[in-house]
Design a protein around this motif. Structure first.
Motif, PDB file in Angstrom:
ATOM      1  N   GLY A  10      67.364  28.154  43.416  1.00 52.28           N
ATOM      2  CA  GLY A  10      67.178  29.378  42.638  1.00 52.28           C
ATOM      3  C   GLY A  10      66.458  30.456  43.416  1.00 52.28           C
ATOM      4  N   VAL A  11      65.479  30.076  44.207  1.00 53.50           N
ATOM      5  CA  VAL A  11      64.745  31.036  45.038  1.00 53.50           C
ATOM      6  C   VAL A  11      65.692  31.725  46.015  1.00 53.50           C
ATOM      7  CG1 VAL A  11      63.049  31.251  46.896  1.00 53.50           C
ATOM      8  CG2 VAL A  11      62.481  29.941  44.841  1.00 53.50           C
ATOM      9  N   ILE A  12      66.583  30.947  46.619  1.00 51.86           N
ATOM     10  CA  ILE A  12      67.547  31.509  47.575  1.00 51.86           C
ATOM     11  C   ILE A  12      68.493  32.488  46.882  1.00 51.86           C
ATOM     12  CG2 ILE A  12      69.471  30.958  49.114  1.00 51.86           C
ATOM     13  CD1 ILE A  12      68.060  28.235  49.612  1.00 51.86           C
ATOM     14  N   ILE A  13      68.997  32.077  45.705  1.00 51.18           N
ATOM     15  CA  ILE A  13      69.933  32.938  44.971  1.00 51.18           C
ATOM     16  C   ILE A  13      69.229  34.210  44.490  1.00 51.18           C
ATOM     17  CG2 ILE A  13      71.384  33.094  42.905  1.00 51.18           C
ATOM     18  CD1 ILE A  13      72.048  30.125  43.308  1.00 51.18           C
ATOM     19  N   ASN A  14      67.983  34.077  44.067  1.00 44.94           N
ATOM     20  CA  ASN A  14      67.209  35.256  43.658  1.00 44.94           C
ATOM     21  C   ASN A  14      67.006  36.206  44.830  1.00 44.94           C
ATOM     22  OD1 ASN A  14      66.947  34.445  41.002  1.00 44.94           O
ATOM     23  ND2 ASN A  14      64.960  33.470  41.308  1.00 44.94           N
ATOM     24  N   PHE A  15      66.812  35.656  46.013  1.00 42.05           N
ATOM     25  CA  PHE A  15      66.661  36.490  47.215  1.00 42.05           C
ATOM     26  C   PHE A  15      67.947  37.266  47.480  1.00 42.05           C
ATOM     27  CE2 PHE A  15      66.997  37.037  51.869  1.00 42.05           C
ATOM     28  CZ  PHE A  15      65.872  37.832  52.075  1.00 42.05           C
ATOM     29  N   ILE A  16      69.091  36.583  47.317  1.00 41.52           N
ATOM     30  CA  ILE A  16      70.383  37.238  47.507  1.00 41.52           C
ATOM     31  C   ILE A  16      70.558  38.374  46.493  1.00 41.52           C
ATOM     32  CG2 ILE A  16      72.897  36.899  47.299  1.00 41.52           C
ATOM     33  CD1 ILE A  16      72.433  34.025  48.350  1.00 41.52           C
ATOM     34  N   SER A  17      70.025  38.164  45.278  1.00 40.42           N
ATOM     35  CA  SER A  17      70.169  39.173  44.224  1.00 40.42           C
ATOM     36  C   SER A  17      69.466  40.481  44.570  1.00 40.42           C
ATOM     37  CB  SER A  17      69.626  38.643  42.897  1.00 40.42           C
ATOM     38  OG  SER A  17      68.209  38.664  42.863  1.00 40.42           O
ATOM     39  N   LEU A  18      68.490  40.443  45.467  1.00 39.26           N
ATOM     40  CA  LEU A  18      67.787  41.662  45.878  1.00 39.26           C
ATOM     41  C   LEU A  18      68.717  42.600  46.649  1.00 39.26           C
ATOM     42  CD1 LEU A  18      64.392  40.114  47.087  1.00 39.26           C
ATOM     43  CD2 LEU A  18      64.906  41.175  44.874  1.00 39.26           C
ATOM     44  N   PHE A  19      69.737  42.009  47.270  1.00 32.60           N
ATOM     45  CA  PHE A  19      70.694  42.799  48.050  1.00 32.60           C
ATOM     46  C   PHE A  19      72.011  42.972  47.293  1.00 32.60           C
ATOM     47  CE2 PHE A  19      67.883  40.435  50.839  1.00 32.60           C
ATOM     48  CZ  PHE A  19      67.354  41.446  51.640  1.00 32.60           C
ATOM     49  N   SER A  20      72.386  41.934  46.517  1.00 32.19           N
ATOM     50  CA  SER A  20      73.627  42.010  45.733  1.00 32.19           C
ATOM     51  C   SER A  20      73.513  41.101  44.518  1.00 32.19           C
ATOM     52  CB  SER A  20      74.829  41.590  46.590  1.00 32.19           C
ATOM     53  OG  SER A  20      75.998  41.502  45.795  1.00 32.19           O
ATOM     54  N   SER A  21      73.230  41.684  43.369  1.00 25.63           N
ATOM     55  CA  SER A  21      73.121  40.882  42.144  1.00 25.63           C
ATOM     56  C   SER A  21      74.476  40.271  41.801  1.00 25.63           C
ATOM     57  CB  SER A  21      72.615  41.742  40.989  1.00 25.63           C
ATOM     58  OG  SER A  21      73.489  42.831  40.752  1.00 25.63           O
ATOM     59  N   ARG A  23      76.801  39.179  43.927  1.00 30.80           N
ATOM     60  CA  ARG A  23      76.973  38.005  44.762  1.00 30.80           C
ATOM     61  C   ARG A  23      76.129  36.846  44.230  1.00 30.80           C
ATOM     62  NH1 ARG A  23      80.101  34.845  47.703  1.00 30.80           N
ATOM     63  NH2 ARG A  23      79.048  33.854  49.465  1.00 30.80           N
ATOM     64  N   ALA A  24      74.910  37.143  43.863  1.00 32.82           N
ATOM     65  CA  ALA A  24      74.014  36.111  43.324  1.00 32.82           C
ATOM     66  C   ALA A  24      74.590  35.517  42.040  1.00 32.82           C
ATOM     67  CB  ALA A  24      72.635  36.700  43.059  1.00 32.82           C
ATOM     68  N   GLY A  25      75.118  36.379  41.177  1.00 31.26           N
ATOM     69  CA  GLY A  25      75.698  35.914  39.920  1.00 31.26           C
ATOM     70  C   GLY A  25      76.896  35.012  40.139  1.00 31.26           C
ATOM     71  N   LYS A 188      65.771  38.196  36.562  1.00 30.57           N
ATOM     72  CA  LYS A 188      66.542  38.984  35.594  1.00 30.57           C
ATOM     73  C   LYS A 188      67.819  39.553  36.199  1.00 30.57           C
ATOM     74  CE  LYS A 188      62.652  40.311  32.624  1.00 30.57           C
ATOM     75  NZ  LYS A 188      61.863  41.431  32.053  1.00 30.57           N
ATOM     76  N   ARG A 189      67.785  39.900  37.484  1.00 30.32           N
ATOM     77  CA  ARG A 189      68.979  40.453  38.126  1.00 30.32           C
ATOM     78  C   ARG A 189      70.106  39.414  38.166  1.00 30.32           C
ATOM     79  NH1 ARG A 189      68.480  44.910  41.523  1.00 30.32           N
ATOM     80  NH2 ARG A 189      69.917  43.982  43.034  1.00 30.32           N
ATOM     81  N   THR A 190      69.759  38.221  38.556  1.00 30.18           N
ATOM     82  CA  THR A 190      70.761  37.143  38.620  1.00 30.18           C
ATOM     83  C   THR A 190      71.263  36.804  37.229  1.00 30.18           C
ATOM     84  OG1 THR A 190      69.719  36.213  40.604  1.00 30.18           O
ATOM     85  CG2 THR A 190      71.179  34.766  39.356  1.00 30.18           C
ATOM     86  N   THR A 191      70.350  36.703  36.279  1.00 23.54           N
ATOM     87  CA  THR A 191      70.715  36.358  34.898  1.00 23.54           C
ATOM     88  C   THR A 191      71.652  37.392  34.289  1.00 23.54           C
ATOM     89  OG1 THR A 191      68.577  35.266  34.608  1.00 23.54           O
ATOM     90  CG2 THR A 191      69.805  35.816  32.611  1.00 23.54           C
TER      91      THR A 191
END
Length: 275
Positions: A10-21, A23-25, A188-191
């Motif tokens: 989850g930490v990794i996916i949340n990090f990805i969401s900072l650049f592309s929500s 992609r993270a989703g 919240k971005r990923t969610t």
């Protein structure tokens, strides 16, 4: 350790969401929809080989079915997440002793069925295919198999389906997603991206997929069995079903967990299907 690994992912996916929500989703949805297949033991394979085995096609997905022939009503068994048809072995033996015609299916991306992704909506369409093919009168669904069974009967309203048995079934998508988000620790971005992707794919928001509310439209007799201390699907989901599914009865167990594998549960099922 089991709790640490999802949180780390989850930490990794949340990090990805900072650049592309977006992609993270997509990654989060893929993880959510990708069950691990359980390797069958030889003794499990031997049991399934006692059935008539036939594969059906739904939208280019091969759906494996197993049939044990009997002279009484046809009963369809729909397993849950990361399971397969062999989970029903003990119940199948009991149903066969009573000469029921028993069908079990492996869900998409489970058991010997094809596909790589899974969700309750696709599963409900596969259940529809199998019910119509074999004219099932009774459906028993465990966990998400129960949710998918409810989706199916709500949509198709088959008058030939007389009874539904829902074992430890989740009552709504929102609760399932919330538990997944909490387990992974998504931000919240990923969610939000997950919710957006669900809407795009199914033309409805997650809250639309409420099996409990759908059950309000179902005329078939219902039996709900849920363990009070289920740690996977909370008991409150069973209460949700009972509030909406008017033609149903709720049996509460204690100590059988989410799996609900016990002679006592089987006895409730056998009593319900025979009356």
């Amino acid at each position: 350790m089991k709790q640490v690994i999802p949180k780390s992912i989850g930490v990794i996916i949340n990090f990805i969401s900072l650049f592309s929500s977006r992609r993270a989703g997509k990654i989060a949805i893929k993880l959510f929809s990708s069950p691990r297949r359980k390797r069958l033991k030889e003794i499990e394979k031997d049991f399934l080989e006692t059935a008539f085995i036939e594969d059906l096609k739904y939208d280019n997905i091969t759906i494996m079915t197993y049939r044990w022939l009997g002279k009484n009503d046809t009963i369809l068994l729909a397993h849950g997440w990361e399971s397969n048809s062999v989970r029903w072995k003990d119940l199948i033996i009991k149903l066969r002793a009573l000469d029921y015609n028993v069908i079990a299916l492996d869900a998409p991306a489970h058991g010997r069925s094809g596909g790589r992704s899974f969700n309750a909506v696709i599963y409900s369409e596969c259940i529809n295919l199998v019910v119509k093919k074999f004219n099932a009168k009774i459906i028993i669904g465990h966990s998400v198999g129960g949710m998918a069974t409810t989706f199916f009967q709500h949509k198709y309203q088959l008058p030939t389906v007389e009874k539904l048995i829902l074992l430890g079934a989740p009552s709504n998508f929102v609760g399932v997603f919330e538990r997944y988000v909490k387990m992974m620790g998504y931000n919240k971005r990923t969610t939000q991206s997950i919710n957006d992707i669900v809407y795009e794919r199914f033309n409805n928001k997650p809250e639309h997929f409420n099996a409990a509310k759908f059950s309000e439209t179902i005329a078939a007799q219902g039996l709900l069995i849920h363990d009070k201390y289920d740690t996977i699907i909370p008991y409150s989901d069973a209460e949700d079903f009972k509030n909406f599914y008017k033609n149903s009865q709720l049996i509460t167990t204690e100590g059988f967990g989410h799996g609900l594998k016990s002679d006592a549960v089987d006895d409730h099922i056998l009593d319900f299907v025979s009356h």
